[in-house]
Design an enzyme around this catalytic site. Structure first.
Site, PDB file in Angstrom:
ATOM      1  N   ASP A 234      -3.115   6.261  -3.171  1.00  0.00           N
ATOM      2  CA  ASP A 234      -1.897   5.693  -2.596  1.00  0.00           C
ATOM      3  C   ASP A 234      -1.353   4.571  -3.476  1.00  0.00           C
ATOM      4  O   ASP A 234      -1.812   4.362  -4.593  1.00  0.00           O
ATOM      5  CB  ASP A 234      -2.155   5.201  -1.168  1.00  0.00           C
TER       6      ASP A 234
ATOM      7  N   SER B  56       0.789  -1.228   0.000  1.00  0.00           N
ATOM      8  CA  SER B  56       0.000   0.000   0.000  1.00  0.00           C
ATOM      9  C   SER B  56       0.823   1.281   0.000  1.00  0.00           C
ATOM     10  O   SER B  56       1.551   1.542  -0.940  1.00  0.00           O
ATOM     11  CB  SER B  56      -0.951  -0.033   1.192  1.00  0.00           C
ATOM     12  N   HIS B  57       0.734   2.033   1.090  1.00  0.00           N
ATOM     13  CA  HIS B  57       1.371   3.358   1.132  1.00  0.00           C
ATOM     14  C   HIS B  57       2.857   3.282   1.473  1.00  0.00           C
ATOM     15  O   HIS B  57       3.533   4.298   1.487  1.00  0.00           O
ATOM     16  CB  HIS B  57       0.658   4.225   2.162  1.00  0.00           C
TER      17      HIS B  57
ATOM     18  N   ASP C  93      -6.316   2.305  -2.873  1.00  0.00           N
ATOM     19  CA  ASP C  93      -7.515   2.242  -2.028  1.00  0.00           C
ATOM     20  C   ASP C  93      -7.725   3.495  -1.187  1.00  0.00           C
ATOM     21  O   ASP C  93      -8.773   3.666  -0.573  1.00  0.00           O
ATOM     22  CB  ASP C  93      -7.529   0.967  -1.160  1.00  0.00           C
ATOM     23  N   ARG C  94      -6.732   4.388  -1.149  1.00  0.00           N
ATOM     24  CA  ARG C  94      -6.910   5.613  -0.367  1.00  0.00           C
ATOM     25  C   ARG C  94      -7.198   6.805  -1.263  1.00  0.00           C
ATOM     26  O   ARG C  94      -6.895   6.779  -2.455  1.00  0.00           O
ATOM     27  CB  ARG C  94      -5.640   5.929   0.428  1.00  0.00           C
TER      28      ARG C  94
ATOM     29  N   ASP D 219      -1.619   1.322  -3.667  1.00  0.00           N
ATOM     30  CA  ASP D 219      -2.489   0.277  -4.205  1.00  0.00           C
ATOM     31  C   ASP D 219      -3.881   0.785  -4.572  1.00  0.00           C
ATOM     32  O   ASP D 219      -4.774  -0.008  -4.876  1.00  0.00           O
ATOM     33  CB  ASP D 219      -2.597  -0.898  -3.233  1.00  0.00           C
TER      34      ASP D 219
ATOM     35  N   LYS E 268     -11.583  -0.425   0.678  1.00  0.00           N
ATOM     36  CA  LYS E 268     -11.692   1.014   0.486  1.00  0.00           C
ATOM     37  C   LYS E 268     -11.282   1.314  -0.949  1.00  0.00           C
ATOM     38  O   LYS E 268     -10.570   0.520  -1.563  1.00  0.00           O
ATOM     39  CB  LYS E 268     -10.870   1.781   1.505  1.00  0.00           C
TER      40      LYS E 268
HETATM   41  C1  VG1 Z   1      -2.938   1.909   8.406  1.00  0.00           C
HETATM   42  C2  VG1 Z   1      -4.128   2.827   8.635  1.00  0.00           C
HETATM   43  C3  VG1 Z   1      -5.415   2.033   8.567  1.00  0.00           C
HETATM   44  C4  VG1 Z   1      -5.481   1.300   7.226  1.00  0.00           C
HETATM   45  C5  VG1 Z   1      -4.238   0.458   7.027  1.00  0.00           C
HETATM   46  C6  VG1 Z   1      -4.193  -0.193   5.670  1.00  0.00           C
HETATM   47  O1  VG1 Z   1      -2.894   0.934   9.413  1.00  0.00           O
HETATM   48  O2  VG1 Z   1      -4.021   3.493   9.882  1.00  0.00           O
HETATM   49  O3  VG1 Z   1      -6.508   2.902   8.745  1.00  0.00           O
HETATM   50  O4  VG1 Z   1      -6.610   0.468   7.177  1.00  0.00           O
HETATM   51  O5  VG1 Z   1      -3.075   1.271   7.155  1.00  0.00           O
HETATM   52  O6  VG1 Z   1      -4.292   0.761   4.678  1.00  0.00           O
HETATM   53  P1  VG1 Z   1      -1.908   1.034  10.687  1.00  0.00           P
HETATM   54  O7  VG1 Z   1      -2.083  -0.236  11.443  1.00  0.00           O
HETATM   55  O8  VG1 Z   1      -0.544   1.287  10.163  1.00  0.00           O
HETATM   56  O9  VG1 Z   1      -2.386   2.238  11.457  1.00  0.00           O
HETATM   57  V1  VG1 Z   1      -3.463   0.553   3.246  1.00  0.00           V
HETATM   58  O10 VG1 Z   1      -4.001   1.775   2.206  1.00  0.00           O
HETATM   59  O11 VG1 Z   1      -1.919   0.521   3.844  1.00  0.00           O
HETATM   60  O12 VG1 Z   1      -3.888  -0.952   2.738  1.00  0.00           O
HETATM   61 CO    CO Z   2      -3.591   1.346   0.385  1.00  0.00          CO
END
Ligand code: VG1
Ligand code: CO
Length: 543
Positions: A277, A113-114, A281-282, A279, A376
């Site tokens: 982001d 993801s991010h 989803d954000r 992947d 998301k």
């Molecule tokens: C983070 C965010 C959470 C989100 C998760 C996955 O998790 O706070 O809200 O669902 O990333 O998003 P954490 O445990 O680091 O707070 V993504 O866009 O990384 O799949």
């Molecule tokens: Co993501």
């Protein structure tokens, strides 16, 4: 071609976090590391023989190598058909859409993801179930148990599949279908929104900038915004997905999406700005000279979703993760919608969506989604905003201030302390946990603690209980501080401090967020001791 069994031994630490297993690329490249985890997934599923699996990722470094390993193992495990995005690409929401559309038993999504990518960046893998959503905790727990005792996996010695060629090929007895990664998703978006209205908006000279951050949404945003909807060429910037995301950090926040923020707050800014982001989803939403905090965006979408065809009949209910601000709660109350508060991570929304209890949900971390998929969905949120802008004829700034005027403003910020020493992070959490009872009734400035708890969630659909989801401290004024340890980082620990106050008085709504929250920020430091314990004098990222 033959199916072969490979002996292996368990790796430590293959426990899926908030959203799958995330580690540094070199860890995933260790022999057997990925294969162990993939076999552990297959072994945790019942009756996979003859089933269809979806596979795709955000295109980061190691994506295609990982897919080749997975395809051979899928064939050896008796899966009948695998649907793969061309060149191994599928955004997370598109993977969810494809799983649902083709009735697959589930999907393997390759993404961190991010998190940054590249040779020494991060890689990730997660399993999504038949509903298209992230595996529930019961399944990720089973997968983790398997990783601890695995002693063999099966694969094929066949040569690599050709991921660039649309169409069907075979590997052992398994069919591999390479599909265009955008088509199914774009068709779904067209069924939800009034594309003609949005087209007319762009035709009237409405200017937008979408920053794909060299990650997966580039092809989706270009096809839909510039292709179908007629936004000007060049609306989508950083549109080509690169294996290292151009060296950037595809987390759309004020720090990592600074270029977009500068454009939107600069002279002759476009009408609308957005970014996604790694992947896809954000999403973040900006107007000319204004930024919509993700928690506010969720509330605004809840209040205005009926302006888009898919949500015309109204929402069934809404949900937010616990650290997300209470802005959406006020919309739910005013509209008489059922409302749920879940732990962080999309997997907790799945049951509520499947059971028809909610149609919209979101998180403070720039994630919003609906019952159209079970992830998301960044571009979906951007299109819903566009539909609302087109239908209402208002600017982003007008919609934001009118929303605050109606519902009051939840001032909100998140302070991240990234890559801190794990022991210090644990000391912060333990310190808070052991002090919860003593905090209730204590006065800080002119506010008093009314609730101090470690958040626990009971799923209303299946009754499962998830505990230790973050320390939540609420004050008499309804101000709130939350402290959690991130479950997606790969270096040391990341502490997240979430802060929120509520201001009903519209004359005070234009105060700068950090100023409005200054009092609570110092109380939160006093209570948590984050800076003292971690030796940091400021957060790494403020969003
Ligand atoms: C983070 C965010 C959470 C989100 C998760 C996955 O998790 O706070 O809200 O669902 O990333 O998003 P954490 O445990 O680091 O707070 V993504 O866009 O990384 O799949
Ligand atoms: Co993501």
């Amino acid at each position: 071609m033959a199916i072969i069994t490979i002996e292996t031994t368990p790796f430590e630490g293959q426990k899926p976090g908030t959203s799958g297993l995330r580690k540094k690329v070199p860890v995933f490249q260790e022999p057997h590391y990925l294969a162990n985890f993939v076999q552990s997934i297959f072994d945790a599923l019942d009756g996979i023989e003859g089933e269809t699996l979806v596979v795709g990722g955000d295109g980061r470094f190691f994506n295609e190598d990982a897919i080749q390993i997975i395809l051979k193992m899928a064939a050896a495990n008796g899966i009948a058909r695998v649907i793969v995005g061309q060149n191994g690409l599928l955004s997370t929401p598109a993977a969810s859409c494809v799983i649902r559309k083709y009735g697959a038993m589930g999907g393997i999504i390759l993404s961190a993801s991010h998190n940054p990518a590249g040779k020494n960046g991060d890689f990730g893998i997660k399993y999504n179930a038949r509903n298209g959503g992230p595996a529930p905790e019961s399944l990720t727990d089973r997968i983790f148990e398997n990783t601890k005792s695995i002693d063999r996996y099966v694969t094929s010695d066949a040569s690599d599949a050709s991921l660039g060629t649309i169409g069907t090929q075979s590997l052992e007895d398994m069919a591999i279908e390479i599909i265009d990664p955008v088509t199914d998703y774009a068709e779904l978006m067209g069924s939800l929104f009034d594309f003609d209205k949005i087209k007319a908006l762009f035709a009237s000279g409405f200017i937008m900038q979408f920053d794909a951050m060299h990650a997966i949404t580039g092809p989706y945003a270009t096809a839909i915004l510039e292709g179908t909807l007629g936004a000007a060429k060049g609306t989508v910037i950083n549109a080509t997905p690169l294996p290292d995301f151009g060296g950037g950090h595809p987390d759309p926040n004020p720090v990592y999406a600074k270029t977009l923020f500068d454009t939107m707050f600069g002279e002759d800014a476009p009408d609308f700005g957005a970014a996604s982001d790694g992947d896809g989803d954000r999403n973040i939403i900006l107007g000319r000279g204004c930024y919509v905090a993700p928690s506010d965006s969720l509330a605004i979408l809840a209040a205005n979703a009926h302006l888009a065809p898919a949500y015309q009949a109204g929402l069934k209910g809404v949900a937010r993760s616990m650290p997300t601000s209470g802005a959406v709660d006020r919309v739910a109350e005013a509209k008489g919608l059922s409302f749920f508060e879940t732990p962080t991570g999309w997997k907790f929304f799945g049951n509520l969506l499947d059971d028809g209890r909610i149609s919209l949900c979101g998180e403070e971390s720039a994630g919003t989604g609906s019952d159209h998929v079970r992830e998301k969905d960044g571009l979906w949120a951007v299109l819903l905003w566009l539909n609302i802008l087109a239908e209402s004829g208002k600017s982003v700034a007008d919609i934001l201030s009118a929303h605050w005027q109606t519902y009051g403003r939840n001032f909100y910020t998140r302070h991240d302390y990234e890559a801190v020493d794990t022991a210090s992070a644990d000391a912060v959490m333990d310190g808070l946990r052991s002090n919860l009872n003593a905090l209730v009734g204590q006065q800080f400035g002119d506010d008093t603690v009314t609730i101090a708890e470690d958040f626990s969630y009971t799923d209303p659909v299946d009754g499962s209980v998830t505990s230790n989801q973050g320390i939540c401290i609420v004050f008499e004024s309804s101000a709130r501080m939350v402290v959690r340890k991130s479950g997606t980082g790969t270096e040391g620990a990341t502490l997240r401090l979430y802060l929120e106050t509520y201001e009903p008085d519209a004359s005070k709504h234009t105060v700068e967020t950090q100023d409005a929250l200054a009092g609570l920020i110092s109380v939160a430091e006093h209570i948590s001791g984050i800076r003292a314990r971690t030796g940091r004098d400021a957060p790494s990222v403020i969003s």
